[in-house]
Design a protein around this motif. Structure first.
Motif, PDB file in Angstrom:
ATOM      1  N   ASN A  25       0.849  -1.195   0.000  1.00 25.27           N
ATOM      2  CA  ASN A  25       0.000   0.000   0.000  1.00 25.27           C
ATOM      3  C   ASN A  25       0.886   1.247   0.000  1.00 25.27           C
ATOM      4  O   ASN A  25       1.879   1.315   0.726  1.00 25.27           O
TER       5      ASN A  25
ATOM      6  N   ALA B 172     -10.071   1.585  -1.545  1.00 18.72           N
ATOM      7  CA  ALA B 172      -9.085   0.712  -2.189  1.00 18.72           C
ATOM      8  C   ALA B 172      -8.896   1.108  -3.658  1.00 18.72           C
ATOM      9  O   ALA B 172      -9.782   1.692  -4.276  1.00 18.72           O
TER      10      ALA B 172
ATOM     11  N   SER C  77      -3.818   1.162  -2.917  1.00 18.75           N
ATOM     12  CA  SER C  77      -3.933   0.234  -1.790  1.00 18.75           C
ATOM     13  C   SER C  77      -4.863  -0.918  -2.137  1.00 18.75           C
ATOM     14  O   SER C  77      -5.733  -0.808  -3.009  1.00 18.75           O
ATOM     15  N   THR C  78      -4.654  -2.029  -1.457  1.00 14.35           N
ATOM     16  CA  THR C  78      -5.466  -3.230  -1.704  1.00 14.35           C
ATOM     17  C   THR C  78      -6.784  -3.198  -0.958  1.00 14.35           C
ATOM     18  O   THR C  78      -7.678  -3.995  -1.229  1.00 14.35           O
ATOM     19  N   GLY C  79      -6.916  -2.309  -0.005  1.00 18.25           N
ATOM     20  CA  GLY C  79      -8.154  -2.191   0.757  1.00 18.25           C
ATOM     21  C   GLY C  79      -8.340  -0.763   1.241  1.00 18.25           C
ATOM     22  O   GLY C  79      -7.484   0.113   1.051  1.00 18.25           O
TER      23      GLY C  79
END
Length: 817
Positions: A703, A765, A721-723
């Motif tokens: 991230n 995300a 970012s992944t989330g």
């Protein structure tokens, strides 16, 4: 064209030209490219460097990234260009700054006295004495330009209001609009606020006059029209006043800190009483209205003084003795360490007091009322019964400090009253018996005071706040004190001689048939000029100037500064601990770098809280969260010892956190900053829980959020970012979501205040662009109102002035009651 009008115009032009010549002579070093290297002057240049850099590119910024980690420029380097009325201030573009300050003061009183109906010779004499007032010279030396330019517009403002009441309502009203507009635009609201007390007293006396003449309805009609003209004068300053008001609510002057300092909530909005009463004038100190050397300051221990002789007896040669004594006497002995006296002028004071024996109108009581009130206000903490009451109960009174500034109104009144005395003398509108009584009464009163200090002065306290340091440095304090006594006694004799000469001149005019009016004008003009010029030169002279092309050249650049500048990264901050006054009273670093310190009397209260509770204690967690990449260390006040240290813990411009720590209130939030890891934890007040909502943070080394473009008013970031994440930005919180706004991919989002001072933001995300923009409504909407109203004021001014000159008649302004 009417010959009389041409003749009168030439007289005014000649008077104004003479004032200009005097200003050039007084500040001749300025014509040689020299500047006064005052602390405030250099600080102003240092603080405004970033603003001026963008101005050179044709761009105006409203946010400073260099002072205290970021703050609005409204009280640092803010120039409202939309107020077109200020175009009349041509002299400010054609003269040096110091010349223009003195010229503005002289011109202001000249216009004032002319509106009061005084002939041009008296207006000129009064203007010269006023412009050379010692208190103003001290302000020039300190580069307090906004204060002096504001003061310069108060006398014509006062006279315009009086003119509207007593002579021509419409012309007086539009001039009231003009001078009120210019006074506010000069940007020293404290002086304008003080002038409102003066104006209120004028209104009270005018009401009493109308009550006696049974013209009450006329009073209310004129007052209502003047209020309308006053509003017209205020409107072109909408931008300035709105931004000032908006900003003030977030500063230390507002008293709005959320911290429960000392276990008690702030009981009043405004600065603390002790802070507001700093630089109060002393009651005994007020004797320097008559005796310039009383209290010290402005005199030097040169040849002929006891201290000089003592140094010579110890084996020093002449040059060694003089070099050792440079500046020693310049320590002021006032109770608050004021920088010098408010010398009103022995001749001017004598003439003013004589007014009460020969002036028939009530203007003398109006001026006296203002003087009594402003002198008592100037005593500040030394007259608690009045100042504490007003501080606690009167609107805005607690927003200001430096009570001695009230004396600017006192100086105005004494200058006006003294010239009214000369007006009576030259026009012969006085009773000879009353004049004779007044001469002996006033001469005797002032003579007794002077005689007392001549005979008894040696028994008074002539110690200084700096004496302990002088004694440690090996100076003979007892001898220095004796020199102070000798200086005061010398000034006593000086004032006595000046008063005696004024007394004698008036006696010759009134009782010995001195018919040569021009000679009498010349005598009083020379007496006042010599009196005020010679004292003013003690404080503001050639020694105060230094050879510099501009103020930027006065700002030092050290090896450490150049080493830091090698780093061309877009945005990082510097913590310089070597400044003479400490890092939080140092503007020089802000000239070169983005500093977590700075110099400003109107800091954001949240930043001041952070200074007091964390930064002053060198809390590295807080220093790191402010992206402090470099320290400049060394011996305080010695640039030669400075060295640069890079801080590996600086967190950068923005970062994602792993967890949120909730605080119940501001005190708990501040306390939590003492021991936390800002790189992983964010501290948020519970009031923001709804804005944060549900948030499931999943840390991932991949991230990333980073700054991609930096501009003081607009900062761009990219996030990947992944989330869903929560980001902290190392930027100061100020009116978040109102003036500072944030967008994610062009859509407005909502930022949250975190870590007591910084900005936080929920970011979804994926890949996103985040942008912070500073767009204060007070500035942009205010400019529309300012432009329109200033055009209206100019059109009305031109129209009414044209009508006045078309129908001008010679009438007396001040009527006998």
């Amino acid at each position: 064209m009417d010959n009389l009008l041409v003749k009168n115009s030439l007289k005014h032009i000649g008077s104004i030209f003479l004032m200009f010549v005097l200003c050039v002579i007084y500040f001749y070093p300025e014509t040689q490219g020299k500047k006064i290297p005052s602390h405030d002057g250099v600080s102003a240049v240092a603080n405004s460097r970033e603003y001026r850099d963008f101005q050179e590119k044709g761009e105006t910024i409203l946010w400073s990234s260099r002072v205290f980690s970021g703050m609005p420029l409204f009280q640092i380097a803010y120039n409202v260009k939309s107020n077109l009325v200020r175009k009349v201030e041509l002299y400010r573009k054609t003269m040096g700054i110091n010349m223009s300050m003195m010229f503005a003061l002289m011109l202001g009183l000249y216009i004032c006295l002319s509106l009061f109906g005084l002939r041009y010779e008296l207006s000129l004499i009064g203007a010269i004495g006023f412009g050379l007032s010692t208190w103003f010279m001290l302000s020039v030396e300190a580069s307090h330009s906004t204060k002096l330019f504001t003061i310069s517009y108060i006398p014509p403002l006062i006279a315009s209001i009086y003119y509207a009441y007593r002579k021509q309502l419409l012309l007086g009203g539009i001039l009231t609009s003009l001078f009120l507009c210019l006074a506010i635009a000069a940007n020293h609201i404290q002086i304008v606020y003080y002038s409102m007390f003066f104006i209120f007293i004028i209104a009270v006396f005018e009401f009493a006059h109308c009550f006696q003449t049974k013209e009450i309805s006329g009073f209310f009609k004129k007052s209502a029209i003047l209020v309308a003209f006053g509003i017209l004068g205020i409107l072109p300053n909408t931008t300035l006043l709105w931004t000032t008001y908006d900003y003030a609510e977030e500063t230390t002057r507002s008293g709005n800190s959320e911290l429960n300092k000392g276990g008690e909530e702030a009981k009043s909005k405004g600065a603390g009483f002790d802070y507001s009463m700093r630089w109060s004038y002393g009651k005994e100190e007020s004797f320097n209205f008559l005796i310039p050397g009383f209290g010290g300051g402005g005199l030097t221990l040169d040849e002929g003084t006891a201290t000089y002789e003592e140094f010579r007896q110890k084996g020093m040669n002449k040059n060694q003795a003089l070099n050792s004594l440079k500046g020693v006497y310049n320590y002021y002995a006032g109770p608050d360490g004021n920088t010098g006296p408010t010398y009103l002028g022995a001749v001017l004071l004598f003439l003013f007091l004589l007014l009460f024996f020969i002036e028939k109108s009530k203007i003398k009581w109006m001026l006296l009322s203002v003087i009594i009130l402003t002198v008592m206000f100037s005593w500040g903490k030394n007259f608690l019964i009045l100042n504490e009451f007003f501080f606690n109960h009167f609107p805005m009174f607690n927003k200001f400090r430096t009570p001695s500034m009230w004396l600017s109104m006192t100086i105005i009144c004494v200058s006006i009253g003294a010239m009214f005395t000369l007006k009576n003398l030259f026009e012969g509108t006085y009773d000879k018996d009353k004049l004779k009584k007044g001469l002996f009464a006033v001469g005797g009163f002032l003579g007794v005071i002077l005689l007392y200090f001549l005979l008894m002065g040696s028994g008074m306290d002539f110690t200084s706040l700096a004496d302990a340091n002088l004694e440690k440095a090996g100076f003979p304090i007892d001898t220095i004190i004796q020199d102070r006594i000798d200086a005061v006694q010398s000034d006593v004799i000086r004032s006595f001689i000046l008063i005696a000469l004024a007394f004698g001149t008036i006696w010759l005019m009134a009782f010995k048939n001195l018919k040569n009016t021009s000679l009498a004008f010349l005598i009083f003009g020379v007496l006042i000029l010599v009196d005020m010029w010679s004292v003013g030169k003690r404080f503001m002279n050639e020694d105060d100037f230094a050879k510099h092309k501009n103020y930027d050249n006065m700002v030092p650049t050290t090896t450490a500064d150049n080493q830091v500048k090698v780093d061309t990264d877009a945005s990082y901050r510097v913590f310089n601990v070597t400044g003479q006054s400490g890092p939080f009273n140092d503007a020089i670093t802000s000239y070169h770098h983005q500093s977590i310190g700075g110099y400003s009397s109107v800091k954001l209260y949240r930043y001041q809280d952070l200074i007091e509770n964390q930064l002053s204690k060198n809390n590295m967690n807080v220093i790191n969260m402010l992206n402090t990449k470099y320290f400049i260390t060394g011996q305080q006040g010695q640039a030669s010892t400075e060295m640069v240290q890079q801080n590996p813990g600086a967190l950068g411009n923005c970062w994602f956190i792993n967890e949120i720590q909730w605080a119940k209130n501001a005190d708990e939030e501040m306390a939590a900053l003492t021991d936390f890891n800002p790189s992983t934890t964010v501290i948020i007040d519970e009031r923001f829980k709804n804005q944060v909502g549900s948030l499931n943070i999943t840390p991932n080394p991949q991230n990333k959020i980073e700054l991609t473009s930096f501009h003081p008013d607009k900062m761009g970031y990219t996030s990947n970012s992944t989330g869903e994440q929560f980001a902290v930005f190392s930027e100061v919180w100020y009116k978040g979501n109102k003036d500072w706004k944030v967008t994610i991919d062009g859509k407005e989002a909502e930022m949250i205040r975190v870590n007591y001072l910084l900005r936080g933001l929920k970011i979804p995300a994926g890949n996103h662009k985040v942008e912070f923009t500073f767009h204060p409504t007070a500035h942009y909407t205010g400019n529309i109102i300012t432009t329109a109203s200033s055009i209206l004021l100019i059109l009305l001014l031109l129209g009414l002035l044209g009508l006045h000159f078309k129908n001008s008649k010679n009438k007396e302004l001040v009527q006998e009651d």
